[in-house]
Every structure is written in structure tokens, then in C-alpha cells.
Motif scaffolding. Structure first.
Motif, PDB file in Angstrom:
ATOM      1  N   VAL A  75       0.858  -1.185   0.000  1.00 41.70           N
ATOM      2  CA  VAL A  75       0.000   0.000   0.000  1.00 41.70           C
ATOM      3  C   VAL A  75       0.893   1.232   0.000  1.00 41.70           C
ATOM      4  O   VAL A  75       1.519   1.572   1.013  1.00 41.70           O
ATOM      5  N   ASN A  76       0.980   1.883  -1.144  1.00 43.96           N
ATOM      6  CA  ASN A  76       1.774   3.110  -1.268  1.00 43.96           C
ATOM      7  C   ASN A  76       0.933   4.285  -0.772  1.00 43.96           C
ATOM      8  O   ASN A  76       0.204   4.928  -1.529  1.00 43.96           O
ATOM      9  N   ASN A  77       1.049   4.540   0.520  1.00 40.90           N
ATOM     10  CA  ASN A  77       0.224   5.546   1.166  1.00 40.90           C
ATOM     11  C   ASN A  77       0.988   6.833   1.465  1.00 40.90           C
ATOM     12  O   ASN A  77       0.386   7.903   1.582  1.00 40.90           O
ATOM     13  N   ALA A  78       2.307   6.760   1.612  1.00 40.36           N
ATOM     14  CA  ALA A  78       3.093   7.934   1.994  1.00 40.36           C
ATOM     15  C   ALA A  78       2.877   9.075   0.987  1.00 40.36           C
ATOM     16  O   ALA A  78       2.904   8.855  -0.223  1.00 40.36           O
ATOM     17  N   GLY A  79       2.665  10.267   1.504  1.00 39.87           N
ATOM     18  CA  GLY A  79       2.450  11.402   0.615  1.00 39.87           C
ATOM     19  C   GLY A  79       2.634  12.716   1.335  1.00 39.87           C
ATOM     20  O   GLY A  79       2.521  12.801   2.557  1.00 39.87           O
ATOM     21  N   VAL A  80       2.950  13.744   0.569  1.00 37.87           N
ATOM     22  CA  VAL A  80       3.063  15.102   1.104  1.00 37.87           C
ATOM     23  C   VAL A  80       2.234  16.026   0.223  1.00 37.87           C
ATOM     24  O   VAL A  80       1.868  15.677  -0.897  1.00 37.87           O
ATOM     25  N   ALA A  81       1.934  17.204   0.743  1.00 38.39           N
ATOM     26  CA  ALA A  81       1.122  18.160  -0.018  1.00 38.39           C
ATOM     27  C   ALA A  81       1.585  19.576   0.259  1.00 38.39           C
ATOM     28  O   ALA A  81       2.125  19.879   1.333  1.00 38.39           O
ATOM     29  N   ILE A  82       1.391  20.409  -0.728  1.00 41.72           N
ATOM     30  CA  ILE A  82       1.515  21.841  -0.524  1.00 41.72           C
ATOM     31  C   ILE A  82       0.461  22.494  -1.407  1.00 41.72           C
ATOM     32  O   ILE A  82       0.287  22.114  -2.563  1.00 41.72           O
ATOM     33  N   PHE A  83      -0.285  23.415  -0.825  1.00 35.27           N
ATOM     34  CA  PHE A  83      -1.327  24.108  -1.563  1.00 35.27           C
ATOM     35  C   PHE A  83      -0.928  25.578  -1.629  1.00 35.27           C
ATOM     36  O   PHE A  83      -1.112  26.328  -0.662  1.00 35.27           O
ATOM     37  N   THR A  84      -0.357  25.968  -2.756  1.00 36.42           N
ATOM     38  CA  THR A  84       0.159  27.324  -2.906  1.00 36.42           C
ATOM     39  C   THR A  84       0.161  27.693  -4.373  1.00 36.42           C
ATOM     40  O   THR A  84       0.185  26.815  -5.245  1.00 36.42           O
ATOM     41  N   GLU A  85       0.122  28.965  -4.660  1.00 38.06           N
ATOM     42  CA  GLU A  85       0.118  29.398  -6.055  1.00 38.06           C
ATOM     43  C   GLU A  85       1.486  29.148  -6.689  1.00 38.06           C
ATOM     44  O   GLU A  85       2.528  29.202  -6.022  1.00 38.06           O
ATOM     45  N   ILE A  86       1.489  28.891  -7.974  1.00 33.91           N
ATOM     46  CA  ILE A  86       2.686  28.441  -8.667  1.00 33.91           C
ATOM     47  C   ILE A  86       3.813  29.472  -8.613  1.00 33.91           C
ATOM     48  O   ILE A  86       4.986  29.101  -8.465  1.00 33.91           O
TER      49      ILE A  86
END
Length: 351
Positions: free
Chosen positions: A143-154
């Protein structure tokens, strides 16, 4: 069950035969017609793909899960351990509270292993650890669950941040999958990749995250077709926004402030501090929309592991499916206007 399904299929065929004229007469609005199509498509899909649940025997099966420090991976580890599976819980920080609490609250079948999916040597070490501890069991699922996120304008998302999110969410999935695939192929097991609805459509400020999830879905689609000849299933889990560490507002605000501080002055002058503050306020409001019932996702992940006949794609929460169908059929000029509500209600300083 078979009789009900047969009647349901006949009903669906008749429904879709008469639907175009019915929808046009009932709902002159194109958007309302699409909404009706979306609802009926979900119902039809449920009827046509429904199967009796047959549980996998967990007694001789092991599962590797990445990203178990917290969130979905942590909870899935608990559930699978309780069902009798041997669990290899990959943790970025195996000595920290999240991993240690997981170890203490589960049986001795669960094993914490250090696993940074961006580190080739650590992934290879995880393969060695799993191989040495499988004993008489087979590796049934990854189960490939590891993840990161960033929500920002380009314009204030650095190239380094793009690289980081792609390394974890895409190349991390590729690294882990390729090295563990021989075990899965031998067991005729399954690869389960946690993607996102953001991999199907993109919101403003979700550019980097959506790019990574679109790539994850493309990788999964190709692998699913290639592995069919080995009776290996490849499955995607595609949740919307849920209350997990990824959606914690403080972290997102801090990441945005850091990005903004490192943005060239000439770019910041175009947007202005007022726009940036409005953006932060807007992100805070959007994160409040995160669904609290993470069990909706965990149950789909469980089904992907434990069902003899899993689906190839799971989208938790029925309304998310309908939104996805509607957005997929609207022209981009319309979707751009609809999704513009996720932008700050203020013009940059130079306009």
C-alpha cells in the motif's frame, strides 16, 4: 442476489435508453442535466459492478504499508493487524510517538520498519527486512500511502518544492513498487496506490499536488494493464480532502509563509501583501471543508486489501463521484469559472 442484479441491469439499460429525452424535457439547464447524468451513472455503476464480498484469508499473508506515522496508513495498519494480517508498517520516523504508539497498540505480528520512500538505500533495506521476516508468509499487498502536499500558487512555489512533492508522491511510489513487485508477482497479490481526486481535476493553488497525483494515477493505470498477465491487481484509492495531517492549517500556512519569504521581490510586488493575506485566509477556509470521517477512506483501503475481487479504483464518498463526473463533462471555460470560487476574492496589487 443474481436475480436482483439482472433486474437492475435491465432497468439501467432502459433508463439510459430513455434518459436523453427525459433529461432534456425535465431539466432544460445543461448543468442540471449533467447532474442527473452523474447521479444515475453512479447508481448504474453500483448495480453493474456490485459483487458479493469474499474475504481473503489473512493467515499466511503480509502487507507492507508506507507512511504509517499518522493518518490513513496508521489507521489501516491497526485494522489489518486486528484482522490477522502480518503488517510491515513503514514509518519515516520510526522512533517518534506515532510509530511507537502504533507498535504498542498492535499485536506482535506488526513490525515497524524505517522507510523514507525518497531514499533508495532505505527502500532496499526495507526489502531486505521484509524478506528476512516473511517466514512462511507471502507479501500479499503493498500500500503506497506515503504522501506530502503543498497548496500554494505556482509563482511562489519553488522548484525545490515541486521536486520534493514529485519525489515523495510519484518517484516514491515507483521506487517502492518496483523493488517489491517480485514478491507481489509471486503471490499474485496487489499494489494499492493512494492517489487523490486532485489527480482527476485541478483546483487553483493545487498545481504541484495535482501534478503528482495525476502522475501516480498514470503510473497505476499502466502498471494495472501490464500486471494483468501475472494476475496481479493494481488499485487506486482516490479520496477528496479529509482531515489528516496533510490538511492541517498551521502547517499549510507556515509552508506558504516560507515560500512567500523566499519569493523574489518583483513577484511579491505584483501580488502584494494584501493579496497574500487574503490567500492565506482563503486556504484556511477551504481546509475547513475537509471531511472528518476518515473511515470512509480506510474502509475502501481495507476492501482493496481484503476483498478477493476488489475494484480497480475507489472514490470514497458518493457526492465526490458525482462532482467528478460533472466536472469531467463540462468545458474548461465553465469549470474555470466554477473553480474560481477557490481563489481569493481580491485583485493583485497591480490590477
Amino acid at each position: 442476489m443474481a436475480a436482483i442484479k439482472f433486474v437492475g441491469i435491465i432497468g439501467v439499460v432502459l433508463l439510459w435508453y430513455f434518459l436523453p429525452g427525459f433529461a432534456e424535457a425535465l431539466y432544460p439547464s445543461r448543468i442540471l442535466q449533467l447532474a442527473l447524468y452523474g447521479i444515475l451513472t453512479v447508481i448504474s455503476w453500483k448495480i453493474l459492478t456490485s459483487k458479493k464480498f469474499v474475504a481473503v484469508d489473512p493467515s499466511n499473508k503480509a502487507v507492507l504499508i508506507t507512511g504509517c506515522d499518522s493518518g490513513f496508513g496508521n489507521q489501516l495498519s491497526h485494522k489489518l493487524d486486528a484482522l490477522g494480517y502480518t503488517v510491515f508498517a513503514g514509518c519515516l520516523q520510526p522512533d517518534r510517538e506515532g510509530a511507537q504508539k502504533l507498535k504498542m497498540s498492535c499485536s506482535d505480528r506488526l513490525m515497524i520498519i524505517p522507510l523514507d520512500v525518497t531514499d533508495d538505500w532505505q527502500v532496499r533495506g526495507a526489502v531486505k527486512t521484509v524478506k528476512e521476516n516473511l517466514k512462511d508468509k507471502v507479501l500479499w499487498a503493498v500500500v503506497n500511502n506515503a504522501g506530502v502536499a503543498i497548496f500554494t500558487e505556482i509563482e511562489w512555489c519553488s522548484v525545490t518544492q515541486f521536486q520534493r512533492i514529485m519525489d515523495v508522491n510519484v518517484l516514491g511510489v515507483v521506487r517502492v513498487t518496483k523493488l517489491f513487485l517480485p514478491f507481489i508477482r509471486e503471490a499474485e497479490g496487489r499494489i494499492i496506490n493512494v492517489a487523490s481526486l486532485a489527480g482527476r481535476f485541478t483546483l487553483p493553488a493545487f498545481g504541484a499536488y495535482s501534478m503528482s497525483k495525476k502522475a501516480c494515477i498514470a503510473f497505476s493505470d499502466a502498471l494495472r494493464q501490464e500486471m494483468a498477465k501475472f494476475n496481479v491487481r493494481v488499485i487506486t484509492i482516490e479520496p477528496g480532502l479529509y482531515k489528516t495531517p496533510i490538511s492541517e492549517t498551521d502547517n499549510l500556512i507556515n509552508m506558504n509563509r516560507k515560500s512567500w519569504s523566499e519569493t523574489p521581490t518583483e513577484v511579491k510586488d505584483v501580488y502584494g501583501e494584501e493579496y497574500f493575506d487574503a490567500f492565506l485566509k482563503n486556504i484556511t477556509e477551504q481546509m475547513k471543508r475537509a471531511r472528518p470521517n476518515v473511515n470512509e477512506v480506510i474502509e475502501r483501503m481495507l476492501d482493496a486489501v481484503t476483498n478477493e475481487s476488489p475494484k480497480s479504483r475507489y472514490v470514497p464518498y458518493w457526492l465526490s463521484k458525482i462532482r467528478l463526473i460533472i466536472l469531467a463533462h463540462l468545458p474548461s471555460s465553465v469549470t474555470d469559472k466554477l473553480l474560481n470560487v477557490y481563489m481569493p476574492n481580491i485583485k493583485p496589487s497591480n490590477e
